[in-house]
Design a protein around this motif. Sequence first.
Motif, PDB file in Angstrom:
ATOM      1  N   CYS A 129       4.636 -10.324   6.306  1.00  0.00           N
ATOM      2  CA  CYS A 129       4.567  -9.025   6.976  1.00  0.00           C
ATOM      3  C   CYS A 129       5.839  -8.229   6.704  1.00  0.00           C
ATOM      4  O   CYS A 129       6.950  -8.764   6.751  1.00  0.00           O
ATOM      5  CB  CYS A 129       4.381  -9.230   8.474  1.00  0.00           C
TER       6      CYS A 129
ATOM      7  N   SER B  85       7.150  -5.937   8.461  1.00  0.00           N
ATOM      8  CA  SER B  85       7.952  -5.614   9.639  1.00  0.00           C
ATOM      9  C   SER B  85       9.129  -6.582   9.718  1.00  0.00           C
ATOM     10  O   SER B  85       8.936  -7.798   9.757  1.00  0.00           O
ATOM     11  CB  SER B  85       7.091  -5.721  10.899  1.00  0.00           C
TER      12      SER B  85
ATOM     13  N   CYS C 253       9.079  -9.251  12.326  1.00  0.00           N
ATOM     14  CA  CYS C 253       7.903 -10.128  12.320  1.00  0.00           C
ATOM     15  C   CYS C 253       7.967 -11.112  11.148  1.00  0.00           C
ATOM     16  O   CYS C 253       8.172 -12.294  11.331  1.00  0.00           O
ATOM     17  CB  CYS C 253       6.636  -9.278  12.264  1.00  0.00           C
TER      18      CYS C 253
ATOM     19  N   CYS D 267       0.933  -7.985   8.862  1.00  0.00           N
ATOM     20  CA  CYS D 267       0.094  -9.081   9.329  1.00  0.00           C
ATOM     21  C   CYS D 267      -1.054  -8.535  10.159  1.00  0.00           C
ATOM     22  O   CYS D 267      -2.140  -9.093  10.182  1.00  0.00           O
ATOM     23  CB  CYS D 267       0.918 -10.074  10.146  1.00  0.00           C
TER      24      CYS D 267
ATOM     25  N   CYS E  85       1.969  -4.440  14.089  1.00  0.00           N
ATOM     26  CA  CYS E  85       3.060  -4.225  13.134  1.00  0.00           C
ATOM     27  C   CYS E  85       2.830  -2.975  12.286  1.00  0.00           C
ATOM     28  O   CYS E  85       3.741  -2.175  12.098  1.00  0.00           O
ATOM     29  CB  CYS E  85       3.221  -5.439  12.229  1.00  0.00           C
TER      30      CYS E  85
HETATM   31 ZN   LIG Z   1       3.697  -8.549  11.437  1.00  0.00          ZN
END
Ligand SMILES: [Zn+2]
Length: 191
Positions: free
Chosen positions: A144, A146, A149, A165, A170
């Motif tokens: 992901c 982010s 994350c 994800c 996100c």
């Molecule tokens: Zn994520």
Amino acid sequence: MRAGFPDFRLGNVLATSFTGTLSERHGDAVERIPTPQRLVDWLAVSGLAVDSCTTAQLDLARELRESIHAAATAAAIQDALPAAAVRVINDRSAQGRAAAILTPEGKRRWRLSSASPVEDALGVIAADAISVIAGERDGKLALCASPTCQAAFFDTSQSRTRRWCDMNTCGNRQKKARFHANQRRSPRSAE
Ligand SMILES: [Zn+2]
């Protein structure tokens, strides 16, 4: 959903839905299976219903989850798979005794044994992780975008260019952040 507990984020891949029960691993981590009952709830919505779960079984589940996360992350960045994580995944897979069942409607269901349903469910999740990490399925493991994350997820988009994800969490957050940054940057029109 039970009040007072964080909701589940359910994707269409069992193994990465499971690793998603701990989110924001690089920020303020959110534990979505904080109690044995919440693992029971998660298994129920994931087609692996069990009657009950002990604290020891929750520990096993979390150990498997973090092992899948570690191995999937390594696979996503084409790194060597961590041996300890591979061992846990294989142990859980070997211990499970779930049977795949074909329903009259042509759907697959899992039948768990009455003696060790939680272990059987974990075995199904471990086997799912193995098929994803081994590259047997149509899709690609990715991380992901982010920064807080960085969850490993399984990208089944046609172009294999999915960045987050989960689009609803996100993805949306990143989009909003970019929108606000753009708003600040763009000069105001003359008044
Ligand atoms: Zn994520």
